[in-house]
Design a protein around this motif. Sequence first.
Motif, PDB file in Angstrom:
ATOM      1  N   GLU A 184      -8.975  -8.170   2.421  1.00 21.98           N
ATOM      2  CA  GLU A 184      -8.883  -8.373   3.870  1.00 21.98           C
ATOM      3  C   GLU A 184      -8.031  -9.616   4.179  1.00 21.98           C
ATOM      4  N   ASP A 185      -8.346 -10.708   3.459  1.00 20.47           N
ATOM      5  CA  ASP A 185      -7.573 -11.944   3.610  1.00 20.47           C
ATOM      6  C   ASP A 185      -6.086 -11.660   3.411  1.00 20.47           C
ATOM      7  N   GLU A 186      -5.809 -10.880   2.387  1.00 16.60           N
ATOM      8  CA  GLU A 186      -4.406 -10.629   2.032  1.00 16.60           C
ATOM      9  C   GLU A 186      -3.689  -9.876   3.158  1.00 16.60           C
ATOM     10  N   LEU A 187      -4.396  -8.868   3.713  1.00 17.24           N
ATOM     11  CA  LEU A 187      -3.769  -8.085   4.784  1.00 17.24           C
ATOM     12  C   LEU A 187      -3.533  -8.954   6.011  1.00 17.24           C
TER      13      LEU A 187
ATOM     14  N   LYS B 115      -2.665 -16.816  -2.898  1.00 16.06           N
ATOM     15  CA  LYS B 115      -3.903 -16.654  -3.633  1.00 16.06           C
ATOM     16  C   LYS B 115      -4.092 -17.777  -4.669  1.00 16.06           C
ATOM     17  N   ILE B 116      -2.999 -18.073  -5.388  1.00 19.65           N
ATOM     18  CA  ILE B 116      -3.074 -19.146  -6.387  1.00 19.65           C
ATOM     19  C   ILE B 116      -3.393 -20.473  -5.710  1.00 19.65           C
ATOM     20  N   LEU B 117      -2.842 -20.659  -4.498  1.00 18.65           N
ATOM     21  CA  LEU B 117      -3.088 -21.920  -3.801  1.00 18.65           C
ATOM     22  C   LEU B 117      -4.453 -21.933  -3.105  1.00 18.65           C
ATOM     23  N   GLY B 118      -5.147 -20.817  -3.196  1.00 20.62           N
ATOM     24  CA  GLY B 118      -6.509 -20.769  -2.649  1.00 20.62           C
ATOM     25  C   GLY B 118      -6.554 -20.471  -1.161  1.00 20.62           C
ATOM     26  N   LEU B 119      -5.470 -19.908  -0.607  1.00 25.40           N
ATOM     27  CA  LEU B 119      -5.439 -19.648   0.836  1.00 25.40           C
ATOM     28  C   LEU B 119      -6.038 -18.291   1.185  1.00 25.40           C
TER      29      LEU B 119
ATOM     30  N   ASP C  85       1.888 -28.460  -7.758  1.00 23.12           N
ATOM     31  CA  ASP C  85       0.749 -27.680  -7.279  1.00 23.12           C
ATOM     32  C   ASP C  85       0.545 -26.478  -8.205  1.00 23.12           C
ATOM     33  N   LYS C  86      -0.558 -25.769  -7.965  1.00 26.33           N
ATOM     34  CA  LYS C  86      -0.919 -24.708  -8.911  1.00 26.33           C
ATOM     35  C   LYS C  86       0.132 -23.595  -8.961  1.00 26.33           C
ATOM     36  N   TYR C  87       0.745 -23.347  -7.811  1.00 26.56           N
ATOM     37  CA  TYR C  87       1.722 -22.266  -7.816  1.00 26.56           C
ATOM     38  C   TYR C  87       2.967 -22.670  -8.615  1.00 26.56           C
TER      39      TYR C  87
END
Length: 424
Positions: free
Chosen positions: A410-413, A401-405, A328-330
């Motif tokens: 805001e998403d990160e928090l 983030k690399i996996l597109g999640l 996978d990308k990560y």
Amino acid sequence: PEKYNCVSKLNKLPPNILSLLKSAGEIGDKLNYKVFVVGGFVRDLILNRPNFDIDIVIEGDGIEFAEEFNKRLNGTINTYASFGTATVILETGEAIDIVTARREYYEHPAALPKIEKSSIWSDLFRRDFTINCMALQLNEKKFGTLLDYFGGLEDLENKKIRILYNLSFIEDPTRIFRAIRFAARMNFAIEEETKEFICKAISENMIKKLSEDRIREELVSILKDSYPHLGLKLLTEYGVINNLNSDLIIDADIIEKVQNITKSIKEFDSFNIEISKYKVIVLQILSSVNNLDEVMNLFFTTSHFEEIKNTLAHKNSIYEALLAENLDKYHLFTLLKGLSIESLVFYYNDCNDEYMRHYIMLYMLILRNISIHVTGEDLKKLNISPGPIYKKIFDEILKAKILGLVYSKEDELKFIEKNNLLGK
Ligand code: CTP
């Protein structure tokens, strides 16, 4: 020997170079010395290759000439009185080497009478190959006259590298490397007898007489020149490589891959990262060597050893991982992050596989640039006390983030909260 005149070629030189050569001639006239420009400059002038490395030979007192010349040019001078040589450094930083032609007496064999040759003749005769042994006179009345005592012009036309005397390679074994360098650079052939003398010198172990540093310098020069794969091919064909170290095996595959490096580097052009082509070449040359410790110092002094060893030691496992079905990308990111640009270009060039190349480019284009928004300040605001946990959180967010999640801050928090990354 004065059969060719180079005035029209000299007149096409950049004006500052031309006027410099004319000044040299004028000063020679004033001091009543013959002045010549010699060697690589003359060779390249005839070939129409830009080369402004000027070596001057004086029939007379080279140092006296150099001092006058330096006064005229407003440069800086270094003199080496015991050798009769000097270097004049111009304001632009370019250096001009000046030597006093040594007066030597040439003795023909057997019954022929002794003939005193002119000093420029002797000076040229000491040199390596006919194509490097031509001189152009600079004195005004003879400006641009070619002195070609040894057939250099003909060899240039026939694309031949030829020594002047049988013991040339024995006296100076670096010429073995120089012959190969010039042959590769200009796609010239090494003349048959010269070839035999190279082989003879190698079989008499002359290369071993050179210091490790000299050998490295010559190898570096060949590999940094225009067509390193041709140089490498000749080094192998003549048995130089095998003579240097029998662990070093260069086959057709490696030579082809070295040839491909220029193209591979082009693929990385758009990233605007400086790439040492030389380092990539060395990685490619060493890619199938078992005993690296013994061989690396042919190409580098101690620097870069660790990087070379690591890049080559991990090669197979990286290739295997790049081809794994569940990559996978990560995982791709973790495989390639932290590698030097040269290692990446080397893998790209060496692997011969479009999938792997695609993944390496995906890393270069996208993955390596991904960064997160959340900072240490943000984590403090969440009442997380600073410590190793910070790095763990950043890594987890980056992975997501690399996996597109996640995408925005805001998403990160939210991601921190949802995944209980607070360590509470
Ligand atoms: N030379 C020689 N033997 C050597 C090194 C140099 O005879 N081992 C002579 C050659 O005549 C050469 C000149 O010294 O033309 C200058 O040497 P160098 O600057 O090394 O070579 P260039 O011919 O100028 O080569 P390059 O184009 O690579 O600078």
